[in-house]
Design a protein around this motif. Sequence first.
Motif, PDB file in Angstrom:
ATOM      1  N   GLU A 159      55.938   9.818 118.496  1.00 23.45           N
ATOM      2  CA  GLU A 159      55.293  10.387 117.314  1.00 23.45           C
ATOM      3  C   GLU A 159      53.800  10.039 117.301  1.00 23.45           C
ATOM      4  O   GLU A 159      52.946  10.899 117.107  1.00 23.45           O
ATOM      5  N   GLN A 160      53.509   8.779 117.542  1.00 25.27           N
ATOM      6  CA  GLN A 160      52.118   8.321 117.548  1.00 25.27           C
ATOM      7  C   GLN A 160      51.325   8.972 118.679  1.00 25.27           C
ATOM      8  O   GLN A 160      50.203   9.428 118.479  1.00 25.27           O
ATOM      9  N   GLU A 161      51.913   9.041 119.860  1.00 21.45           N
ATOM     10  CA  GLU A 161      51.252   9.659 121.016  1.00 21.45           C
ATOM     11  C   GLU A 161      50.877  11.112 120.729  1.00 21.45           C
ATOM     12  O   GLU A 161      49.755  11.550 120.997  1.00 21.45           O
ATOM     13  N   LEU A 162      51.821  11.874 120.176  1.00 21.24           N
ATOM     14  CA  LEU A 162      51.572  13.294 119.906  1.00 21.24           C
ATOM     15  C   LEU A 162      50.552  13.479 118.782  1.00 21.24           C
ATOM     16  O   LEU A 162      49.706  14.368 118.841  1.00 21.24           O
ATOM     17  N   LEU A 163      50.628  12.647 117.757  1.00 19.45           N
ATOM     18  CA  LEU A 163      49.666  12.740 116.660  1.00 19.45           C
ATOM     19  C   LEU A 163      48.257  12.401 117.142  1.00 19.45           C
ATOM     20  O   LEU A 163      47.299  13.101 116.808  1.00 19.45           O
ATOM     21  N   LEU A 164      48.129  11.371 117.950  1.00 20.00           N
ATOM     22  CA  LEU A 164      46.811  11.010 118.483  1.00 20.00           C
ATOM     23  C   LEU A 164      46.256  12.132 119.359  1.00 20.00           C
ATOM     24  O   LEU A 164      45.057  12.419 119.324  1.00 20.00           O
ATOM     25  N   GLY A 165      47.131  12.781 120.115  1.00 20.87           N
ATOM     26  CA  GLY A 165      46.706  13.923 120.915  1.00 20.87           C
ATOM     27  C   GLY A 165      46.198  15.057 120.040  1.00 20.87           C
ATOM     28  O   GLY A 165      45.170  15.673 120.331  1.00 20.87           O
ATOM     29  N   ALA A 166      46.914  15.345 118.953  1.00 21.49           N
ATOM     30  CA  ALA A 166      46.495  16.411 118.034  1.00 21.49           C
ATOM     31  C   ALA A 166      45.161  16.064 117.375  1.00 21.49           C
ATOM     32  O   ALA A 166      44.284  16.922 117.247  1.00 21.49           O
ATOM     33  N   LEU A 167      44.990  14.813 116.985  1.00 13.95           N
ATOM     34  CA  LEU A 167      43.716  14.390 116.375  1.00 13.95           C
ATOM     35  C   LEU A 167      42.581  14.496 117.382  1.00 13.95           C
ATOM     36  O   LEU A 167      41.479  14.950 117.039  1.00 13.95           O
ATOM     37  N   GLY A 168      42.835  14.100 118.618  1.00 10.59           N
ATOM     38  CA  GLY A 168      41.816  14.168 119.662  1.00 10.59           C
ATOM     39  C   GLY A 168      41.420  15.585 120.017  1.00 10.59           C
ATOM     40  O   GLY A 168      40.259  15.868 120.301  1.00 10.59           O
ATOM     41  N   ARG A 169      42.393  16.502 119.997  1.00  9.09           N
ATOM     42  CA  ARG A 169      42.067  17.910 120.277  1.00  9.09           C
ATOM     43  C   ARG A 169      41.215  18.497 119.155  1.00  9.09           C
ATOM     44  O   ARG A 169      40.352  19.323 119.396  1.00  9.09           O
ATOM     45  N   LEU A 170      41.469  18.056 117.954  1.00 16.41           N
ATOM     46  CA  LEU A 170      40.694  18.540 116.819  1.00 16.41           C
ATOM     47  C   LEU A 170      39.254  18.045 116.899  1.00 16.41           C
ATOM     48  O   LEU A 170      38.317  18.814 116.718  1.00 16.41           O
TER      49      LEU A 170
END
Length: 182
Positions: A159-170
């Motif tokens: 969950e944390q890995e995917l959320l951090l990825g989404a934040l980084g893409r933004l």
Amino acid sequence: MTVREDQPSLRVIEGGGSAGGASLVSGPSVGSQLGLPGFSPPRQALICTTVGVLAALGFDALLSDLDVRRIVDLRVAPSFLRLGLRGREFVRRAEHFGADYIHLAALANRFAGESWDGERYRQRLERHYQENWEAVAQLRGLVEDGPVLLITAERSGLEQELLLGALGRLSPGFEVRELAGT
């Protein structure tokens, strides 16, 4: 909690209420740094933890050391009983240290335990963050004005890995730190 100052450049925190003690040194996730007390995070920082770690390391001491502006909770049903606090008491204590508390329910992981298929679970979480892009953008805006202490559920590495990825893409350009207890 005891503070050893054997080495003047690094404070080592031991104890803090758990049977095995607690430490800010544990295996970080990819792209993150370990949080060390006395080393304030930069303004654009996301500090990831769980309530269990907050209990082990000492909530008040951590808030004092980290100087966070917001505490964002991503759990489905927030409870602070492990800290010996009710919700309102937790919010008051956070405010005492200058931090606002936000329960960002839109990003809570409601899919934990629904599937034994790891790939299907990953796809569902990715889709969840895509469908809740406004909440991801809201969290990224909070990090911009951070630092932010992010409370996640126990054992939420994917969950944390995917959320951090989404934040980084933004919008990349923020630091991630992990607080971990033993």
